[in-house]
Design a protein around this motif. Structure first.
Motif, PDB file in Angstrom:
ATOM      1  N   THR A 179       0.761   7.339   3.565  1.00 37.58           N
ATOM      2  CA  THR A 179       0.614   5.954   3.998  1.00 37.58           C
ATOM      3  C   THR A 179       1.466   5.052   3.111  1.00 37.58           C
ATOM      4  OG1 THR A 179      -1.632   6.373   4.763  1.00 37.58           O
ATOM      5  CG2 THR A 179      -1.034   4.081   4.371  1.00 37.58           C
ATOM      6  N   HIS A 180       2.399   4.344   3.749  1.00 36.30           N
ATOM      7  CA  HIS A 180       3.264   3.406   3.035  1.00 36.30           C
ATOM      8  C   HIS A 180       3.465   2.186   3.928  1.00 36.30           C
ATOM      9  CE1 HIS A 180       4.316   6.513   0.129  1.00 36.30           C
ATOM     10  NE2 HIS A 180       4.394   7.336   1.162  1.00 36.30           N
ATOM     11  N   ARG A 207      -0.188  10.823  -1.095  1.00 40.29           N
ATOM     12  CA  ARG A 207      -0.978  12.017  -0.756  1.00 40.29           C
ATOM     13  C   ARG A 207      -1.336  12.079   0.728  1.00 40.29           C
ATOM     14  NH1 ARG A 207      -5.142  12.366  -5.838  1.00 40.29           N
ATOM     15  NH2 ARG A 207      -3.551  12.852  -7.391  1.00 40.29           N
ATOM     16  N   ILE A 251       0.862  -1.185   0.000  1.00 42.00           N
ATOM     17  CA  ILE A 251       0.000   0.000   0.000  1.00 42.00           C
ATOM     18  C   ILE A 251       0.896   1.232   0.000  1.00 42.00           C
ATOM     19  CG2 ILE A 251      -1.795   1.297   1.227  1.00 42.00           C
ATOM     20  CD1 ILE A 251      -2.817  -1.428   0.380  1.00 42.00           C
ATOM     21  N   ASP A 252       0.786   2.051  -1.044  1.00 42.01           N
ATOM     22  CA  ASP A 252       1.512   3.319  -1.131  1.00 42.01           C
ATOM     23  C   ASP A 252       0.527   4.409  -1.509  1.00 42.01           C
ATOM     24  OD1 ASP A 252       4.348   2.837  -0.611  1.00 42.01           O
ATOM     25  OD2 ASP A 252       4.257   1.520  -2.361  1.00 42.01           O
ATOM     26  N   LEU A 253       0.250   5.298  -0.566  1.00 38.82           N
ATOM     27  CA  LEU A 253      -0.651   6.430  -0.794  1.00 38.82           C
ATOM     28  C   LEU A 253       0.105   7.708  -0.411  1.00 38.82           C
ATOM     29  CD1 LEU A 253      -3.829   4.848   0.841  1.00 38.82           C
ATOM     30  CD2 LEU A 253      -3.342   5.027  -1.602  1.00 38.82           C
TER      31      LEU A 253
END
Length: 144
Positions: free
Chosen positions: A20-21, A17, A13-15
Motif C-alpha cells: 500500500t502506497h 509489507r 501512507i507507505d506500507l
C-alpha cells in the motif's frame, strides 16, 4: 475564505509489507468524518496521486465552507447554551465578587481566535445571550 497549506489534512501512507502506497486525505467537520485514499498505482504515480488528493481536499473544503455558519446543537455538559461558540462565563474577582457574562468565540483564520463578552448585569441574561449569538454570527461571516 482561507487557503490551506499544501499538506493540510493530507498524509503519506507507505506500507511495503502489504503493497500500500499513496496519499490519505482525512478531515472532520461538525462531527462528520471525511476521508479518501489516493493510491500511487491507480493514479499513475506518487506525484499524480498527491495532486489528486490535494484537489479532492480543496473541493471538500470549499463545499464545507459554503455550508458553514453558526450552528445550533444539542445542549450538553460541554455546551450549555445550545449554540456553537457561545457560552456562559463566570469570572471570580480576588475580592470574592462574581461577574457573569455570555461570551462568543470564533476563529477568523487558522491559528487566530476572537472572543467578546457581554455582561449579564448590564444587559440582562437574555439580551447578553442574544448579543453573544449575534457577535458570533458576525464573527464567522454570517451577517444576514
Amino acid at each position: 475564505m482561507w487557503t490551506p497549506d499544501d499538506t493540510y489534512a493530507i498524509t503519506r501512507i507507505d506500507l511495503p509489507r502489504v503493497g500500500t502506497h499513496g496519499w490519505q486525505v482525512r478531515m472532520q467537520r461538525r462531527g462528520r468524518r471525511y476521508g479518501k485514499f489516493f493510491a500511487d498505482r491507480q493514479c499513475g504515480g506518487t506525484r499524480r496521486a498527491y495532486e489528486e488528493a490535494k484537489s479532492w481536499r480543496d473541493r471538500l473544503i470549499e463545499e464545507l465552507e459554503e455550508e458553514a455558519g453558526a450552528r445550533v446543537c444539542l445542549k450538553s455538559v460541554r455546551n450549555s447554551s445550545g449554540v456553537v461558540g457561545v457560552s456562559k462565563v463566570v469570572v471570580s474577582a480576588s475580592n470574592g465578587a462574581s461577574y457573569h457574562f455570555w461570551q462568543a468565540t470564533w476563529c477568523p483564520a487558522p491559528g487566530e481566535r476572537r472572543c467578546v463578552k457581554f455582561s449579564v448585569k448590564r444587559h440582562g441574561d437574555r439580551q447578553a445571550f442574544q448579543l453573544a449569538v449575534e457577535a458570533r454570527r458576525e464573527g464567522v461571516g454570517m451577517v444576514d
